[in-house]
Design a protein around this motif. Structure first.
Motif, PDB file in Angstrom:
ATOM      1  N   PRO A 109     -28.472  19.936  -0.878  1.00  0.00           N
ATOM      2  CA  PRO A 109     -28.736  20.358   0.507  1.00  0.00           C
ATOM      3  C   PRO A 109     -28.486  19.264   1.536  1.00  0.00           C
ATOM      4  O   PRO A 109     -28.168  19.558   2.694  1.00  0.00           O
ATOM      5  N   ALA A 124     -20.103  19.582   3.352  1.00  0.00           N
ATOM      6  CA  ALA A 124     -21.119  20.468   2.775  1.00  0.00           C
ATOM      7  C   ALA A 124     -20.444  21.591   2.013  1.00  0.00           C
ATOM      8  O   ALA A 124     -19.289  21.949   2.266  1.00  0.00           O
ATOM      9  N   SER A 125     -21.148  22.156   1.068  1.00  0.00           N
ATOM     10  CA  SER A 125     -20.588  23.270   0.310  1.00  0.00           C
ATOM     11  C   SER A 125     -20.485  24.509   1.197  1.00  0.00           C
ATOM     12  O   SER A 125     -21.425  24.837   1.921  1.00  0.00           O
ATOM     13  N   PRO A 126     -19.354  25.203   1.153  1.00  0.00           N
ATOM     14  CA  PRO A 126     -19.222  26.445   1.927  1.00  0.00           C
ATOM     15  C   PRO A 126     -20.006  27.607   1.324  1.00  0.00           C
ATOM     16  O   PRO A 126     -20.066  28.673   1.927  1.00  0.00           O
ATOM     17  N   LEU A 135     -26.073  17.407   1.916  1.00  0.00           N
ATOM     18  CA  LEU A 135     -24.696  17.415   2.413  1.00  0.00           C
ATOM     19  C   LEU A 135     -24.594  18.191   3.733  1.00  0.00           C
ATOM     20  O   LEU A 135     -23.756  17.858   4.579  1.00  0.00           O
ATOM     21  N   LYS A 136     -25.444  19.204   3.904  1.00  0.00           N
ATOM     22  CA  LYS A 136     -25.403  19.967   5.160  1.00  0.00           C
ATOM     23  C   LYS A 136     -25.852  19.112   6.336  1.00  0.00           C
ATOM     24  O   LYS A 136     -25.325  19.229   7.453  1.00  0.00           O
ATOM     25  N   LYS A 137     -26.824  18.242   6.100  1.00  0.00           N
ATOM     26  CA  LYS A 137     -27.325  17.381   7.172  1.00  0.00           C
ATOM     27  C   LYS A 137     -26.241  16.452   7.694  1.00  0.00           C
ATOM     28  O   LYS A 137     -26.156  16.184   8.907  1.00  0.00           O
ATOM     29  N   SER A 160     -24.196  28.657  -7.520  1.00  0.00           N
ATOM     30  CA  SER A 160     -23.620  29.024  -6.230  1.00  0.00           C
ATOM     31  C   SER A 160     -23.112  30.460  -6.253  1.00  0.00           C
ATOM     32  O   SER A 160     -22.913  31.062  -7.314  1.00  0.00           O
ATOM     33  N   THR A 214     -18.314  13.671   5.323  1.00  0.00           N
ATOM     34  CA  THR A 214     -19.142  14.398   4.361  1.00  0.00           C
ATOM     35  C   THR A 214     -18.806  15.882   4.446  1.00  0.00           C
ATOM     36  O   THR A 214     -18.603  16.428   5.536  1.00  0.00           O
ATOM     37  N   ASN A 222     -23.543  29.285  -0.732  1.00  0.00           N
ATOM     38  CA  ASN A 222     -24.989  29.171  -0.888  1.00  0.00           C
ATOM     39  C   ASN A 222     -25.355  29.167  -2.372  1.00  0.00           C
ATOM     40  O   ASN A 222     -24.640  29.721  -3.213  1.00  0.00           O
ATOM     41  N   ASP A 237     -20.356  22.458  -5.596  1.00  0.00           N
ATOM     42  CA  ASP A 237     -20.054  23.814  -5.137  1.00  0.00           C
ATOM     43  C   ASP A 237     -20.304  24.854  -6.218  1.00  0.00           C
ATOM     44  O   ASP A 237     -20.058  26.041  -5.995  1.00  0.00           O
ATOM     45  N   ASP A 259     -22.896  16.940   7.227  1.00  0.00           N
ATOM     46  CA  ASP A 259     -21.602  17.611   7.223  1.00  0.00           C
ATOM     47  C   ASP A 259     -20.742  17.179   8.417  1.00  0.00           C
ATOM     48  O   ASP A 259     -21.185  17.236   9.574  1.00  0.00           O
TER      49      ASP A 259
END
Length: 440
Positions: free
Chosen positions: A46, A73-75, A48-50, A89, A71, A77, A40, A52
């Motif tokens: 990236p 994902a980071s909140p 992690l978004k897949k 980030s 899993t 960007n 984070d 999430d």
């Protein structure tokens, strides 16, 4: 002063000089107590978004609480910054402006996943209580450039880390090298103002106390506790003039105070901004090692086992602007070349959730960064796996970090030793390799 400098030289095994040409004179350690999340902050993943919200697709190790969620994902960007293009980030918009001065280590590891032992390991190179802190080792080996202030100062933002003051202790080194705790207030040290009627009255009391202590020493022989007490009484006497001058910010420009966040609407930004400004003033006065602890922002340090978004955002709001101001101020004054700034915590956090919206402890791969003299800015060193969970390349241990810090100070970590319990002890024990790839 001559006795002090000669003693430092004896500890280094030299005659008045470090083992090698030092790149820096002082260290500022920005200690992010609790363990910031690498995925984070400085290590985007990236993938992690897949996944999430789905079960974590890789094998996991036991965690501190074993409350594994999916899993996560980071909140936030990530964007590339500077000429180096290092991604940072949105949590650190101000620090991101200085990435070309940073060497980001993405492959840090720890031998411990519990706060207290991990804190001891980070600070002392051992998970056991009672070992000397790296600040104590530094001042033991190099002495101080200011006789009126401690060589090792801890600026307390409001939270003493798990493990307590032993994180800053001198251990088996002489007690005079332990960290001195300064609060963030205008009166950072208790009893800093004399209550005697005159300086002469206080001096006569100290002279009597010294005479009595010396008589006792003559009877019992060399005794570290008594010798350190005598030295500390004298240092405390001299601090009565040095500390008020240190804390008096009236000689700082309004622009500097604004830059550090001392006028910020968020009280914890003010607190940490004051500590960062004081750290610059301390190294400016020749203090060898300064460590900053974090403010209490309403969460358990950086230890977000739940409510990750709110906790990390409040922590970053407190520290981002002041850290960026410190880097800019040191650079503007020509002091960054003689100062090493280190940022990081005792471990990282898991790429999978604890519960629904937190992250557990992760010692298998996390991020820290260094900036300042001798450091190759705009550098990324090491790599974690595609989820930011474990190190894949250029694994870095705490002993390596300690060896590198000492190297930049001109000290050979293998030669800075102290005889204790029948063996020559050192900060890095029998380990440690200098991270030459991040050095200029």
């Amino acid at each position: 002063m001559l006795q002090r400098d000669a003693a430092a030289s004896d500890k280094l095994g030299l005659l008045g000089s470090p083992h090698a040409s030092p790149k820096v004179k002082s260290v500022i350690f920005l200690y992010m107590d609790g363990g910031p999340s690498q995925v984070d902050t400085f290590d985007p993943k990236p993938l992690l978004k897949k996944y999430d919200g789905q079960p974590f697709p890789a094998e996991t190790e036991p965690t501190q609480f074993n409350n594994l969620g999916g899993t996560l994902a980071s909140p936030w960007n990530f964007k590339q910054h500077g000429e180096s293009g290092i991604p940072v980030s949105d949590l650190f918009p101000n620090v991101a402006k200085h990435v070309d001065d940073l060497a980001v280590i993405r492959s840090m590891t720890s031998n411990f996943s519990e706060h207290t032992t991990a804190n001891y390991f980070l600070h002392t190179g051992s998970g056991l209580q009672g070992r000397p802190s790296m600040g104590a080792w530094t001042t033991y080996g190099l002495g101080s450039e200011n006789d009126n202030l401690p060589g090792f100062v801890v600026l307390n933002g409001g939270l003493i880390p798990p493990g307590g003051l032993d994180n800053f202790n001198s251990g088996f080194l002489p007690a005079a090298f332990q960290g001195s705790i300064f609060a963030a207030s205008d009166t950072p040290v208790a009893n800093i103002k004399s209550r005697d009627k005159s300086p002469a009255a206080q001096r006569s009391k100290l002279d009597l106390l010294d005479k009595l202590d010396q008589l006792t020493l003559d009877k019992v022989g060399r005794n570290d506790q008594m010798e350190s007490a005598i030295a500390n009484y004298e240092l405390a006497y001299r601090m009565q003039s040095a500390v008020p001058d240190l804390m008096d910010l009236r000689d700082e420009t309004p622009g500097t105070l604004e830059e550090y966040g001392l006028n910020h609407s968020y009280e914890h930004t003010k607190t940490f901004g004051r500590l960062c400004l004081l750290s610059r003033r301390l190294v400016e006065r020749g203090v060898r090692f300064v460590e900053l602890t974090v403010p209490h922002v309403g969460h358990d340090r950086w230890d977000q086992h739940s409510n990750l978004k709110d906790g990390h955002e409040k922590n970053c709001l407190a520290v981002d602007q002041p850290i960026a101001a410190l880097l800019a101020d040191l650079k503007r004054r020509g002091m960054l070349d003689s100062t090493l700034v280190v940022w990081g915590g005792e471990f990282g956090r898991t790429p999978f959730a604890q519960g629904k919206n937190g992250r557990d402890h992760n010692p298998y791969g996390f991020s820290m960064w260094l900036a300042g003299g001798g450091v190759k800015g705009g550098t990324i060193y090491g790599q974690t796996d595609e989820f930011g969970y474990k190190v894949l390349e250029n694994r870095v241990e705490m002993h390596d970090l300690h060896a590198t810090i000492l190297h930049l100070l001109g000290v050979d970590h293998k030669r800075l030793t102290f005889r204790f319990s029948g063996r020559d002890m050192r900060l890095t024990d029998v380990h440690g390799h200098i991270l030459h790839d991040i050095l200029a």
